[in-house]
Design an enzyme around this catalytic site. Structure first.
Site, mmCIF file in Angstrom:
data_model
loop_
_atom_site.group_PDB
_atom_site.id
_atom_site.type_symbol
_atom_site.label_atom_id
_atom_site.label_comp_id
_atom_site.label_asym_id
_atom_site.label_seq_id
_atom_site.Cartn_x
_atom_site.Cartn_y
_atom_site.Cartn_z
ATOM 1 C CE LYS A 136 7.140 22.256 2.363
ATOM 2 N NZ LYS A 136 6.833 21.645 1.086
ATOM 3 C CG ASN A 137 8.525 18.688 3.013
ATOM 4 O OD1 ASN A 137 7.510 19.281 2.642
ATOM 5 N ND2 ASN A 137 9.674 18.777 2.382
ATOM 6 C CB CYS A 142 5.593 21.168 -9.741
ATOM 7 S SG CYS A 142 6.953 20.408 -8.869
ATOM 8 N NE ARG A 189 7.654 16.593 -6.977
ATOM 9 C CZ ARG A 189 7.519 17.365 -5.907
ATOM 10 N NH1 ARG A 189 7.274 18.643 -6.073
ATOM 11 N NH2 ARG A 189 7.623 16.877 -4.716
ATOM 12 C CG ASP A 243 13.467 19.860 -0.172
ATOM 13 O OD1 ASP A 243 13.305 19.821 -1.410
ATOM 14 O OD2 ASP A 243 12.740 19.229 0.624
ATOM 15 N NE ARG A 303 3.270 25.397 -2.318
ATOM 16 C CZ ARG A 303 3.350 24.405 -3.176
ATOM 17 N NH1 ARG A 303 3.734 24.638 -4.403
ATOM 18 N NH2 ARG A 303 3.069 23.181 -2.815
HETATM 19 N N1 EPU Z 1 9.764 9.275 -7.852
HETATM 20 C C1 EPU Z 1 9.420 8.363 -8.812
HETATM 21 N N2 EPU Z 1 8.263 7.664 -8.653
HETATM 22 C C2 EPU Z 1 7.453 7.842 -7.583
HETATM 23 C C3 EPU Z 1 7.807 8.796 -6.595
HETATM 24 C C4 EPU Z 1 8.980 9.496 -6.764
HETATM 25 O O1 EPU Z 1 10.133 8.175 -9.790
HETATM 26 O O2 EPU Z 1 6.428 7.167 -7.482
HETATM 27 C C5 EPU Z 1 11.008 10.032 -8.024
HETATM 28 C C6 EPU Z 1 10.777 11.544 -8.042
HETATM 29 O O3 EPU Z 1 10.452 11.986 -9.342
HETATM 30 C C7 EPU Z 1 12.106 12.060 -7.550
HETATM 31 C C8 EPU Z 1 12.514 11.027 -6.517
HETATM 32 O O4 EPU Z 1 11.794 9.842 -6.868
HETATM 33 O O5 EPU Z 1 13.027 12.044 -8.599
HETATM 34 C C9 EPU Z 1 12.231 11.384 -5.087
HETATM 35 O O6 EPU Z 1 10.874 11.799 -4.956
HETATM 36 P P1 EPU Z 1 10.073 11.673 -3.588
HETATM 37 O O7 EPU Z 1 8.872 10.850 -3.830
HETATM 38 O O8 EPU Z 1 10.997 11.267 -2.505
HETATM 39 O O9 EPU Z 1 9.633 13.178 -3.367
HETATM 40 P P2 EPU Z 1 8.275 13.638 -2.720
HETATM 41 O O10 EPU Z 1 7.918 12.716 -1.644
HETATM 42 O O11 EPU Z 1 7.304 13.934 -3.783
HETATM 43 C C10 EPU Z 1 9.333 15.058 -0.809
HETATM 44 C C11 EPU Z 1 9.259 16.486 -0.345
HETATM 45 C C12 EPU Z 1 10.003 17.373 -1.320
HETATM 46 C C13 EPU Z 1 11.447 16.893 -1.392
HETATM 47 C C14 EPU Z 1 11.492 15.407 -1.788
HETATM 48 C C15 EPU Z 1 12.884 14.823 -1.780
HETATM 49 C C16 EPU Z 1 7.144 16.543 0.792
HETATM 50 C C17 EPU Z 1 5.757 17.038 0.844
HETATM 51 N N3 EPU Z 1 7.861 16.885 -0.278
HETATM 52 O O12 EPU Z 1 8.719 15.025 -2.084
HETATM 53 O O13 EPU Z 1 9.957 18.676 -0.777
HETATM 54 O O14 EPU Z 1 12.150 17.648 -2.337
HETATM 55 O O15 EPU Z 1 10.683 14.646 -0.865
HETATM 56 O O16 EPU Z 1 13.445 14.917 -0.534
HETATM 57 O O17 EPU Z 1 7.607 15.884 1.709
HETATM 58 C C18 EPU Z 1 10.037 21.024 -0.835
HETATM 59 O O18 EPU Z 1 9.789 21.013 0.383
HETATM 60 O O19 EPU Z 1 10.415 22.066 -1.444
HETATM 61 C C19 EPU Z 1 9.912 19.785 -1.591
HETATM 62 C C20 EPU Z 1 9.798 19.769 -2.916
#
Ligand code: EPU
Length: 433
Positions: A22-23, A116, A121, A310, A402
């Site tokens: 999915k991701n 969320c 986030r 995850d 989801r």
């Molecule tokens: N963060 C910041 N600033 C930013 C972006 C992120 O501080 O601009 C922080 C976040 O708050 C978090 C950390 O950095 O503490 C990592 O966040 P990241 O941006 O890597 O997460 P994401 O890209 O929003 C993806 C997956 C998540 C998974 C995370 C971590 C997708 C669509 N989502 O989220 O998947 O937990 O990476 O590996 O790829 C799930 O599938 O259940 C899920 C939540």
């Protein structure tokens, strides 16, 4: 709304196959906006998040066709640049439209995703990266508006307090592939899903070096073209299925996986004396053995190749049934423990110490009505229900849909007594107020 009814206590046995990740699919779908030629994506799982993304692409003007059997064709001849709140609010990952819109349209207006249950986030790193690429960003009325008329390659750093950002890296890479000049990204995320996105972009004609490392060098090209791409297997689904085998003390072989993407989980399972055997050539991992010999472990979630956040909830459920004191520390989303109060209702012994859960493994859990709060927490509750004595009803399973394709069917083929029912079938004393 549907609920899941689980009659626990059956050791799962058999073979099961994982679907596409999915991701990986979500940013890959977004990346199809970078070309006016058709892109064909294979091994796309049937998930509500994927359907949301398809709706968003259609809203932006793309022709999106589900050709069946996991094959989708996306053709973005023309692309609008506004992703509206009504659609974006359904899925946080919609934010990964920013990069492709910047690259293709040189402007973007995307509704800001809210927080969320797993945490706030933020997207500050995405915006910082875009600014370094010459974009001017503003936030107005809940939308982030990007003017990318000055888009150009640059040197930038994407690390944050919790490490690199996965969708942030995806966004910056997607903006950079069509930016004139050279972009160097330091502290890029190197999750397998980011690698898969880069492979797709390379197949579309992008020039990206360093794929799979924390340092990416991207030389902008004038245009990208269509291609075909097969999505990588879902390591989180695979890990969830393996832990379902482990928590029930059964023997499960998960097929269609890349063991190299799952080292941290396999290592931790071995440390907990859960027998696992990986066959990289066959693309299988087998978990087997009784629950008797297991021991408590310490788990810390980290960016890849560390233990994935995850799989934290599912691992926690497994350790709740492993004798000894395990400690699970969440370094990515320090508040991602919504499953803990629900597991307590099933007889688990867990206390929270800041971002750590202290798990005193019990010999048994007991079925109960429980409430799913997010995708991976739901999976943890299903796993706990499979191992618990008696009947568990998991409510709000739309969270599960989801990110897991027909999880209950896959578990049922392994001998789980699990069924999806309309909530009207639930005993009235269990229903939410
Ligand atoms: N963060 C910041 N600033 C930013 C972006 C992120 O501080 O601009 C922080 C976040 O708050 C978090 C950390 O950095 O503490 C990592 O966040 P990241 O941006 O890597 O997460 P994401 O890209 O929003 C993806 C997956 C998540 C998974 C995370 C971590 C997708 C669509 N989502 O989220 O998947 O937990 O990476 O590996 O790829 C799930 O599938 O259940 C899920 C939540």
């Amino acid at each position: 709304m549907d609920v899941m009814r689980i009659e626990g206590g059956n050791a799962l046995r058999g073979r099961v196959r994982t679907g596409g990740a999915k991701n990986a699919v979500l940013p890959i779908f977004a990346a199809t906006l970078l070309t006016d030629e058709p892109v064909v994506i294979q091994r796309v799982p049937d998930l509500s998040d994927i359907r949301f993304m398809a709706d968003l692409l259609r809203e932006l003007g793309a022709e999106v066709t589900d050709q069946g059997g996991g094959t989708w064709r996306i053709h973005a001849r023309e692309v609008g640049h506004v992703a509206p709140y009504e659609l974006v609010r359904k899925m946080r990952a919609s934010v990964c439209l920013l990069g492709p819109l910047v690259g293709r349209c040189r402007q973007a207006k995307v509704s800001l995703p809210g927080g969320c249950v797993i945490g706030p986030r933020p997207i500050d790193l995405h915006l910082k990266g875009l600014e370094r690429l010459g974009c001017r960003n503003s936030i107005r009325r809940g939308y982030v508006e990007v003017n990318a008329s000055g888009l150009a390659g640059n040197h930038l750093y994407l690390g944050g307090r919790h490490g690199p950002t996965v969708t942030g890296t995806a966004n910056i890479v997607m903006a950079a592939v069509l930016a004139p000049g050279v972009t160097r990204i330091e502290s890029a995320a190197c999750e397998p899903e980011v690698v898969d996105l880069c492979r797709l972009l390379q197949a579309m004609g992008a020039d990206i070096e360093g794929v799979g490392s924390h340092y990416l060098k991207i030389t902008g090209v004038d245009r990208l073209h269509g291609c075909e791409h097969t999505v990588l297997p879902d390591r989180i689904e695979a890990g969830t299925l393996l832990l379902a085998g482990a928590i029930t003390g059964g023997e499960v072989t998960v097929e269609g996986v890349v063991p190299g993407h799952m080292r941290a989980l396999l290592d931790k399972m071995e440390e907990a004396r859960i027998a696992v055997e990986a066959d990289p050539d066959a693309g299988t991992i087998t978990v087997h053995g009784s629950r008797e010999e297991r021991r408590a472990v310490e788990v810390i979630t980290l960016p890849h190749p560390g233990f994935p956040t995850d799989l934290q909830a599912q691992m926690l459920a497994t350790l709740a049934l492993t004798s000894g004191i395990s400690i699970i520390t969440e370094r990515i989303y320090p508040n991602r423990f919504m499953h803990v109060p629900e597991l307590l209702r099933m007889g688990a012994d867990i206390s929270m110490e800041g971002p750590s859960a202290v798990v005193n493994g019990r010999p048994a859990l007991y079925g109960a009505p429980v409430m799913a709060s997010d995708l991976r927490a739901s999976a943890a509750l299903v796993l706990a229900g499979l191992a618990a004595e008696g009947e568990t009803w998991v409510q709000r399973i739309y969270h599960l849909d989801r990110g897991y394709e027909r999880l209950e069917s896959k578990l049922a083929t392994l001998g789980a007594k699990i069924e999806r029912l309309p909530d009207s079938e639930m005993p009235s004393e269990f229903k939410e107020e």
